[in-house]
Scaffold this active site. Structure first.
Site, PDB file in Angstrom:
ATOM      1  CG  ASP A  39       6.150 -14.879 -31.920  1.00  0.00           C
ATOM      2  OD1 ASP A  39       6.737 -14.109 -31.254  1.00  0.00           O
ATOM      3  OD2 ASP A  39       6.651 -15.886 -32.361  1.00  0.00           O
ATOM      4  CG  HIS A 242      -3.775   5.466 -11.581  1.00  0.00           C
ATOM      5  ND1 HIS A 242      -4.922   5.689 -11.863  1.00  0.00           N
ATOM      6  CD2 HIS A 242      -3.854   5.298 -10.258  1.00  0.00           C
ATOM      7  CE1 HIS A 242      -5.829   5.169 -11.041  1.00  0.00           C
ATOM      8  NE2 HIS A 242      -5.070   5.072  -9.995  1.00  0.00           N
ATOM      9  CG  ASP A 259       0.093   2.437  -4.834  1.00  0.00           C
ATOM     10  OD1 ASP A 259      -0.007   1.015  -4.505  1.00  0.00           O
ATOM     11  OD2 ASP A 259      -0.946   3.070  -5.047  1.00  0.00           O
ATOM     12  CG  ASP A 270      -3.464  -1.280  -3.188  1.00  0.00           C
ATOM     13  OD1 ASP A 270      -2.378  -0.512  -3.428  1.00  0.00           O
ATOM     14  OD2 ASP A 270      -4.281  -0.486  -3.467  1.00  0.00           O
ATOM     15  CG  HIS A 349      -6.941   9.250  -3.864  1.00  0.00           C
ATOM     16  ND1 HIS A 349      -7.063   8.657  -2.593  1.00  0.00           N
ATOM     17  CD2 HIS A 349      -5.808   9.699  -4.023  1.00  0.00           C
ATOM     18  CE1 HIS A 349      -6.064   8.776  -2.189  1.00  0.00           C
ATOM     19  NE2 HIS A 349      -5.069   9.183  -2.893  1.00  0.00           N
ATOM     20  CG  HIS A 353      -9.307   0.199  -3.365  1.00  0.00           C
ATOM     21  ND1 HIS A 353      -8.890  -1.062  -3.547  1.00  0.00           N
ATOM     22  CD2 HIS A 353      -8.531   1.134  -3.472  1.00  0.00           C
ATOM     23  CE1 HIS A 353      -7.675  -0.954  -3.554  1.00  0.00           C
ATOM     24  NE2 HIS A 353      -7.180   0.454  -3.386  1.00  0.00           N
ATOM     25  CG  HIS A 360      -9.129  -0.657  -7.562  1.00  0.00           C
ATOM     26  ND1 HIS A 360      -8.575   0.310  -8.919  1.00  0.00           N
ATOM     27  CD2 HIS A 360      -8.140  -0.098  -6.803  1.00  0.00           C
ATOM     28  CE1 HIS A 360      -7.639   0.906  -8.310  1.00  0.00           C
ATOM     29  NE2 HIS A 360      -7.325   0.847  -6.984  1.00  0.00           N
ATOM     30  CD  GLU A 383      -5.687   3.874  -1.769  1.00  0.00           C
ATOM     31  OE1 GLU A 383      -4.766   4.102  -2.332  1.00  0.00           O
ATOM     32  OE2 GLU A 383      -6.377   2.695  -2.109  1.00  0.00           O
ATOM     33  CE1 TYR A 387      -0.822  11.330  -3.712  1.00  0.00           C
ATOM     34  CE2 TYR A 387      -3.173  12.140  -3.255  1.00  0.00           C
ATOM     35  CZ  TYR A 387      -2.231  10.915  -3.423  1.00  0.00           C
ATOM     36  OH  TYR A 387      -2.386   9.934  -2.766  1.00  0.00           O
ATOM     37  NE  ARG A 404      -1.473   5.841  -3.106  1.00  0.00           N
ATOM     38  CZ  ARG A 404      -1.177   6.707  -4.252  1.00  0.00           C
ATOM     39  NH1 ARG A 404      -1.355   7.797  -4.379  1.00  0.00           N
ATOM     40  NH2 ARG A 404      -0.498   6.044  -5.045  1.00  0.00           N
ATOM     41  CD  GLU A 406      -2.932   1.579  -1.062  1.00  0.00           C
ATOM     42  OE1 GLU A 406      -2.086   1.923  -2.145  1.00  0.00           O
ATOM     43  OE2 GLU A 406      -4.111   1.224  -1.575  1.00  0.00           O
TER      44      GLU A 406
HETATM   45  N1  GLY Z   1      -2.867   0.699  -6.167  1.00  0.00           N
HETATM   46  C1  GLY Z   1      -3.830   1.396  -6.564  1.00  0.00           C
HETATM   47  C2  GLY Z   1      -4.335   1.864  -5.611  1.00  0.00           C
HETATM   48  O1  GLY Z   1      -3.890   2.288  -4.480  1.00  0.00           O
HETATM   49  O2  GLY Z   1      -5.643   2.144  -5.644  1.00  0.00           O
HETATM   50 MN    MN Z   2      -2.161   1.578  -4.005  1.00  0.00          MN
HETATM   51 MN    MN Z   3      -5.229   1.161  -3.202  1.00  0.00          MN
END
Ligand code: GLY
Ligand code: MN
Ligand code: MN
Length: 437
Positions: A39, A242, A259, A270, A349, A353, A360, A383, A387, A404, A406
């Protein structure tokens, strides 16, 4: 209410109404509370479309926009009615009486009577617009079936349903000055939180303890929630794109990738930064880091009004691939590595975005197979990353390094503005900040 003026929500709803056919209705539902276990519930997060059109942060609510055959419009909200007992247990409600003025709509009805309200508002309407991904579809379909089952009483059911997501996505893609102000604020809050993380990081700390500093700084600076689950990955955890377990010890000699972005008034930041747990990059870490940084800065230069993300991405791929060849991580020619996509085992990747109410965010990247040029008012991430997972076919000294970088930018009429520049990203600036602490 929010930092966005009531008039802006009214303008957004008017823009939807202006595109609707005569004799139509448009229905947009709120989010519902989601059970965490038994609950208890997750912290309520409003549906981004409903929030965009209303600025109203309660569950069990529905916005209904109506346009009659003459083009006259009516805006209706169904919301939770005032209820002393429910409010003692679960929290305050705006209520129907206050909703009309507070939300700037024409009428408000209790959400307890949503089915009857839809039935009477849909009767005689030709077209129902809605978001086909929303759970409110169930009630819309049920209502249409009920209207169709009572022909002798003169009710006339809608004959077509149209998904209006494209209208809303196109609007949400281009941010207003008020939206950009909020997004700049949450970008700064998030950048400051990343700077604190660099300063407090120590070998043998757990990833979740570093995460706790980030989340404390978000809240302390005005952004109660992260916009998405923070990624804090030390060593080769940084190679899991992720990664959210965040429960391993941070070791001296390794990099840590964070991140994380705060959420403010529904808008996301982000940011990713990657830095050495002990404050000093090794030679190999620095060499790989500089490749990613060079690629990221080249991309930021290129992302201008009317430019294509794909063109900037191509330059990023070339810089990263050439850098990896120069270091001996890849072998062969630049052209072969790009043509054969071998670089994708290390940069798998996209470049970035759209960013907004969703991390996103919505908005088309291409229409009918043609890439959409960037427009002023677009917020996006930049970003790139590299890796090198353990076991990769390259010298072992590079294994377990994930990087990374970003940032968040807004496209302006003359170029772009980096909103996340309050956290360092050059090797020298990161090492200097970490040395101060
Ligand atoms: N934090 C998710 C991305 O960088 O797309
Ligand atoms: Mn990110
Ligand atoms: Mn991102």
């Amino acid at each position: 209410m929010t930092k966005i003026a009531l008039s802006e929500y009214q303008t957004r709803r008017a823009a939807i109404l202006s595109q609707m056919l005569p004799n139509s209705a448009c229905v947009v539902g709120s989010a519902q509370s989601v059970t965490r276990s038994n609950d208890t519930e997750y912290v309520f997060r409003q549906d981004s479309y409903f929030w965009y059109l209303t600025g109203f942060d309660e569950p069990n609510s529905t916005l209904i926009l109506l346009k009659d055959t003459l083009g006259q419009t009516r805006q209706v909200i169904c919301c939770q009615p005032k209820d002393t007992q429910a409010e003692i247990w679960h929290g305050r409600r705006l209520g129907c009486d206050a909703a009309v003025a507070t939300l700037g709509v024409d009428e408000a009805f209790s959400s307890d009577t949503l089915a009857q309200t839809l039935f009477s508002l849909f009767s005689g309407v030709d077209t129902v617009y809605s978001l086909f991904t929303q759970p409110i579809q169930v009630q819309i379909d049920k209502c249409i079936l009920e209207l169709k089952s009572v022909p002798k009483q003169g009710e006339i059911a809608p004959t077509q349903k149209i998904d209006c997501q494209g209208w809303l996505d196109a609007m949400r893609l281009i941010k207003s000055p008020a939206e950009i102000d909020i997004m700049a604020e949450v970008a700064t809050i998030s950048a400051q939180a990343h700077s604190v993380a660099m300063q407090v990081c120590r070998p043998n700390m757990n990833e979740y303890q570093l995460e706790a500093h980030i989340q404390f700084e978000f809240a302390q600076r005005g952004a109660r929630q992260p916009a998405y689950t923070s990624i804090v990955g030390g060593g080769d955890n940084a190679c899991i794109l992720h990664y959210t377990q965040n429960n391993q010890v941070l070791n001296a000699g390794e990099l840590v990738l964070i991140d994380a972005g705060g959420e403010l008034e529904g808008y996301a930041a982000d940011i990713t930064r990657t830095f050495p747990v002990n404050g000093r990059f090794s030679e190999d870490q620095a060499a790989l880091y500089q490749i990613v940084l060079d690629a990221q800065m080249a991309a930021i230069e290129l992302l201008q009004p009317n430019s294509l993300i794909a063109d900037a991405n191509q330059v990023v791929i070339e810089i990263i691939t050439q850098g990896l060849i120069d270091l001996g991580v890849l072998s062969g020619s630049l052209k072969d590595n790009i043509d054969n996509l071998t670089y994708r085992q290390y940069f798998m990747h996209g470049l970035g975005h759209y960013l907004g109410l969703d991390v996103h965010d919505v908005g088309a990247y291409s229409i009918a197979g043609k890439a959409c040029p960037l427009q002023p008012g677009t917020l996006m991430t930049v970003e790139p990353g590299v890796y090198i997972a353990p076991g990769s076919p390259c010298p072992a000294r590079f294994h377990g390094i994930g990087i990374r970088i970003e940032d968040n930018i807004v496209i302006t009429s003359s170029g772009n503005r980096v909103l996340t520049d309050k956290v360092p990203k050059t090797i020298a600036a990161i090492e200097a900040l970490m040395a101060q602490s």
